[in-house]
Design a protein around this motif. Structure first.
Motif, PDB file in Angstrom:
ATOM      1  N   LEU A   1       0.831  -1.202   0.000  1.00  0.00           N
ATOM      2  CA  LEU A   1       0.000   0.000   0.000  1.00  0.00           C
ATOM      3  C   LEU A   1       0.866   1.253   0.000  1.00  0.00           C
ATOM      4  O   LEU A   1       0.551   2.242  -0.671  1.00  0.00           O
ATOM      5  CB  LEU A   1      -0.928   0.002   1.214  1.00  0.00           C
ATOM      6  N   GLU A   2       1.938   1.219   0.752  1.00  0.00           N
ATOM      7  CA  GLU A   2       2.837   2.377   0.807  1.00  0.00           C
ATOM      8  C   GLU A   2       3.437   2.670  -0.568  1.00  0.00           C
ATOM      9  O   GLU A   2       3.715   3.827  -0.899  1.00  0.00           O
ATOM     10  CB  GLU A   2       3.942   2.125   1.827  1.00  0.00           C
ATOM     11  N   ALA A   3       3.621   1.624  -1.361  1.00  0.00           N
ATOM     12  CA  ALA A   3       4.179   1.793  -2.706  1.00  0.00           C
ATOM     13  C   ALA A   3       3.099   2.066  -3.746  1.00  0.00           C
ATOM     14  O   ALA A   3       3.411   2.242  -4.928  1.00  0.00           O
ATOM     15  CB  ALA A   3       4.966   0.542  -3.098  1.00  0.00           C
ATOM     16  N   GLY A   4       1.831   2.085  -3.307  1.00  0.00           N
ATOM     17  CA  GLY A   4       0.740   2.341  -4.236  1.00  0.00           C
ATOM     18  C   GLY A   4       0.433   1.176  -5.151  1.00  0.00           C
ATOM     19  O   GLY A   4      -0.114   1.357  -6.242  1.00  0.00           O
ATOM     20  N   ARG A   5       0.746  -0.037  -4.700  1.00  0.00           N
ATOM     21  CA  ARG A   5       0.524  -1.225  -5.524  1.00  0.00           C
ATOM     22  C   ARG A   5      -0.770  -1.920  -5.121  1.00  0.00           C
ATOM     23  O   ARG A   5      -1.058  -2.074  -3.928  1.00  0.00           O
ATOM     24  CB  ARG A   5       1.707  -2.183  -5.382  1.00  0.00           C
TER      25      ARG A   5
ATOM     26  N   LEU B   1      -3.665  -0.259   9.134  1.00  0.00           N
ATOM     27  CA  LEU B   1      -2.270   0.011   9.481  1.00  0.00           C
ATOM     28  C   LEU B   1      -1.733   1.211   8.703  1.00  0.00           C
ATOM     29  O   LEU B   1      -0.985   2.035   9.246  1.00  0.00           O
ATOM     30  CB  LEU B   1      -1.411  -1.225   9.190  1.00  0.00           C
ATOM     31  N   PHE B   2      -2.122   1.307   7.445  1.00  0.00           N
ATOM     32  CA  PHE B   2      -1.691   2.433   6.614  1.00  0.00           C
ATOM     33  C   PHE B   2      -2.184   3.754   7.201  1.00  0.00           C
ATOM     34  O   PHE B   2      -1.424   4.727   7.308  1.00  0.00           O
ATOM     35  CB  PHE B   2      -2.221   2.247   5.192  1.00  0.00           C
ATOM     36  N   LEU B   3      -3.443   3.782   7.599  1.00  0.00           N
ATOM     37  CA  LEU B   3      -4.007   5.018   8.145  1.00  0.00           C
ATOM     38  C   LEU B   3      -3.456   5.327   9.530  1.00  0.00           C
ATOM     39  O   LEU B   3      -3.323   6.497   9.903  1.00  0.00           O
ATOM     40  CB  LEU B   3      -5.526   4.925   8.182  1.00  0.00           C
ATOM     41  N   GLN B   4      -3.135   4.304  10.299  1.00  0.00           N
ATOM     42  CA  GLN B   4      -2.509   4.562  11.593  1.00  0.00           C
ATOM     43  C   GLN B   4      -1.142   5.213  11.414  1.00  0.00           C
ATOM     44  O   GLN B   4      -0.718   6.022  12.237  1.00  0.00           O
ATOM     45  CB  GLN B   4      -2.382   3.255  12.380  1.00  0.00           C
TER      46      GLN B   4
ATOM     47  N   PRO C   1     -11.971  18.120   3.900  1.00  0.00           N
ATOM     48  CA  PRO C   1     -12.783  16.914   3.688  1.00  0.00           C
ATOM     49  C   PRO C   1     -12.760  16.405   2.251  1.00  0.00           C
ATOM     50  O   PRO C   1     -12.658  15.200   2.021  1.00  0.00           O
ATOM     51  CB  PRO C   1     -14.187  17.379   4.098  1.00  0.00           C
ATOM     52  N   ARG C   2     -12.836  17.312   1.292  1.00  0.00           N
ATOM     53  CA  ARG C   2     -12.839  16.881  -0.106  1.00  0.00           C
ATOM     54  C   ARG C   2     -11.510  16.226  -0.482  1.00  0.00           C
ATOM     55  O   ARG C   2     -11.475  15.181  -1.129  1.00  0.00           O
ATOM     56  CB  ARG C   2     -13.122  18.074  -1.015  1.00  0.00           C
ATOM     57  N   ARG C   3     -10.408  16.832  -0.067  1.00  0.00           N
ATOM     58  CA  ARG C   3      -9.097  16.278  -0.400  1.00  0.00           C
ATOM     59  C   ARG C   3      -8.845  14.972   0.340  1.00  0.00           C
ATOM     60  O   ARG C   3      -8.282  14.028  -0.219  1.00  0.00           O
ATOM     61  CB  ARG C   3      -8.000  17.291  -0.071  1.00  0.00           C
ATOM     62  N   MET C   4      -9.254  14.909   1.600  1.00  0.00           N
ATOM     63  CA  MET C   4      -9.076  13.678   2.364  1.00  0.00           C
ATOM     64  C   MET C   4      -9.880  12.545   1.748  1.00  0.00           C
ATOM     65  O   MET C   4      -9.393  11.413   1.629  1.00  0.00           O
ATOM     66  CB  MET C   4      -9.509  13.904   3.817  1.00  0.00           C
ATOM     67  N   LEU C   5     -11.087  12.836   1.338  1.00  0.00           N
ATOM     68  CA  LEU C   5     -11.925  11.818   0.718  1.00  0.00           C
ATOM     69  C   LEU C   5     -11.287  11.301  -0.567  1.00  0.00           C
ATOM     70  O   LEU C   5     -11.288  10.095  -0.833  1.00  0.00           O
ATOM     71  CB  LEU C   5     -13.313  12.383   0.435  1.00  0.00           C
ATOM     72  N   ALA C   6     -10.706  12.199  -1.344  1.00  0.00           N
ATOM     73  CA  ALA C   6     -10.053  11.789  -2.589  1.00  0.00           C
ATOM     74  C   ALA C   6      -8.857  10.881  -2.302  1.00  0.00           C
ATOM     75  O   ALA C   6      -8.633   9.878  -3.007  1.00  0.00           O
ATOM     76  CB  ALA C   6      -9.610  13.018  -3.375  1.00  0.00           C
ATOM     77  N   MET C   7      -8.084  11.201  -1.272  1.00  0.00           N
ATOM     78  CA  MET C   7      -6.933  10.363  -0.927  1.00  0.00           C
ATOM     79  C   MET C   7      -7.383   8.990  -0.441  1.00  0.00           C
ATOM     80  O   MET C   7      -6.776   7.965  -0.779  1.00  0.00           O
ATOM     81  CB  MET C   7      -6.073  11.061   0.126  1.00  0.00           C
ATOM     82  N   LEU C   8      -8.446   8.957   0.343  1.00  0.00           N
ATOM     83  CA  LEU C   8      -8.948   7.678   0.838  1.00  0.00           C
ATOM     84  C   LEU C   8      -9.521   6.831  -0.297  1.00  0.00           C
ATOM     85  O   LEU C   8      -9.390   5.604  -0.292  1.00  0.00           O
ATOM     86  CB  LEU C   8     -10.011   7.914   1.909  1.00  0.00           C
ATOM     87  N   GLU C   9     -10.139   7.471  -1.259  1.00  0.00           N
ATOM     88  CA  GLU C   9     -10.639   6.735  -2.417  1.00  0.00           C
ATOM     89  C   GLU C   9      -9.481   6.107  -3.190  1.00  0.00           C
ATOM     90  O   GLU C   9      -9.605   4.989  -3.711  1.00  0.00           O
ATOM     91  CB  GLU C   9     -11.451   7.663  -3.319  1.00  0.00           C
ATOM     92  N   ALA C  10      -8.359   6.806  -3.248  1.00  0.00           N
ATOM     93  CA  ALA C  10      -7.187   6.258  -3.929  1.00  0.00           C
ATOM     94  C   ALA C  10      -6.643   5.041  -3.189  1.00  0.00           C
ATOM     95  O   ALA C  10      -6.236   4.047  -3.808  1.00  0.00           O
ATOM     96  CB  ALA C  10      -6.106   7.332  -4.056  1.00  0.00           C
ATOM     97  N   VAL C  11      -6.632   5.106  -1.860  1.00  0.00           N
ATOM     98  CA  VAL C  11      -6.174   3.953  -1.071  1.00  0.00           C
ATOM     99  C   VAL C  11      -7.154   2.793  -1.225  1.00  0.00           C
ATOM    100  O   VAL C  11      -6.753   1.640  -1.429  1.00  0.00           O
ATOM    101  CB  VAL C  11      -6.028   4.341   0.417  1.00  0.00           C
ATOM    102  N   ALA C  12      -8.445   3.091  -1.147  1.00  0.00           N
ATOM    103  CA  ALA C  12      -9.465   2.046  -1.254  1.00  0.00           C
ATOM    104  C   ALA C  12      -9.413   1.347  -2.608  1.00  0.00           C
ATOM    105  O   ALA C  12      -9.734   0.160  -2.716  1.00  0.00           O
ATOM    106  CB  ALA C  12     -10.849   2.641  -1.015  1.00  0.00           C
TER     107      ALA C  12
END
Length: 228
Positions: free
Chosen positions: A47-51, A90-93, A108-119
Motif C-alpha cells: 500500500l505504501e508503494a501504491g501497488r 495500518l496504513f491510516l494509523q 474533507p474533499r481532499r481527504m476523501l479523494a486520498m482515501l478513495e485512492a487507497v481504497a
C-alpha cells in the motif's frame, strides 16, 4: 443499538478478556487473528508503494502467515479480504493524521479523494463465507468510514464506542480524529472471535470486547460514550 433488547443468552455470557479471545489452536501455531495481523503487516509496504492488493499478492501473504494455503483449508478468501482491510487500517494509523494535516482549507474533499485512492488498491469482495452471512458482516469502505467520521464530528476528548467494529475501518477514523488522546478513548466490540483478536493487535491501546452487540449496553455499563 444501545437500547436493543438483549438476546436471552447474551446476558448469561461472561466477559471475555482480550487475552483469551481467539486463542491459538496449539502452542506452535498462531491464532487465526494473529495470523491475519501478520499478513496485514506484510501487505502494508504494498500500500505504501501504491501497488494493488491483487489475488496473487493476497494468496502469498496468507500462505506465509498461516503456513498453508486455502486449498489446504488453512484460511478462506473472506480472511484474505479482511487482511486487506487490516492493512488499510495500518496504513491510516501510520499516515492518516499526516494526511489530515496536509488537506488545508478544502480538507474533507481532499481527504476523501486520498482515501478513495487507497481504497482502490483493495480487492473487490467477490466471495462471502458462511460466517459473514450468519453474522450479517458487511465491510465499511474507507470513503464511507470517513463520511461517517465527518457526520459524527469526533473530537479529542470524546469517548468512542464501536459496537460492531469488524476490522476497524470506522475505528481507525475515530483514532485519527482523537489524535494523541485516543488512548483509553476507544472501546471496540466485535462478536466474531477472530476479528476481535485482530482488533486487539491493530488497536493495542483500545478496550476490545467480544460481546453480542444486542446486549452491549448491559455489558459495558461503566462505559459512557459520547459517540457511538
Amino acid at each position: 443499538m444501545l437500547d436493543a433488547h438483549p438476546a436471552p443468552d447474551a446476558l448469561a455470557r461472561p466477559p471475555v478478556p482480550a487475552a483469551v479471545i481467539d486463542p491459538p489452536a496449539s502452542p506452535d501455531r498462531p491464532s487465526p487473528g494473529d495470523a491475519l495481523f501478520s499478513a496485514a503487516q506484510a501487505l502494508l509496504p504494498m500500500l505504501e508503494a501504491g501497488r494493488p492488493l491483487d489475488a496473487a499478492t493476497l494468496r502469498d501473504a496468507m500462505r506465509e502467515a498461516f503456513g498453508a494455503s486455502d486449498a489446504e483449508g488453512a484460511w478462506v478468501w473472506k480472511d484474505a479480504y479482511e487482511v486487506a482491510e487490516a492493512a488499510c487500517v495500518l496504513f491510516l494509523q501510520r499516515y492518516g493524521r499526516g494526511m489530515r494535516r496536509t488537506c488545508g482549507a478544502d480538507g474533507p474533499r481532499r481527504m476523501l479523494a486520498m482515501l478513495e485512492a487507497v481504497a482502490a488498491l483493495e480487492p473487490s469482495h467477490t466471495r462471502r463465507s458462511e460466517e459473514q452471512v450468519r453474522l450479517q458482516q458487511f465491510s465499511t469502505p474507507l470513503p464511507l468510514a470517513y463520511v461517517a467520521l465527518q457526520a459524527a464530528a469526533i473530537r479529542p476528548g470524546d469517548t468512542v464506542l464501536e459496537p460492531s467494529a469488524g476490522t476497524g475501518m470506522l475505528a481507525v477514523m475515530g483514532e485519527c480524529a482523537l489524535g494523541d488522546r485516543a488512548t483509553g478513548a476507544l472501546h471496540l466490540n466485535e462478536y466474531a472471535q477472530t476479528r476481535a483478536r485482530l482488533l486487539t493487535r491493530l488497536f493495542p491501546e483500545a478496550a476490545v470486547t467480544a460481546f453480542n452487540a444486542e446486549a452491549i449496553a448491559d455489558r459495558l455499563r461503566d462505559v459512557r460514550p459520547t459517540v457511538v
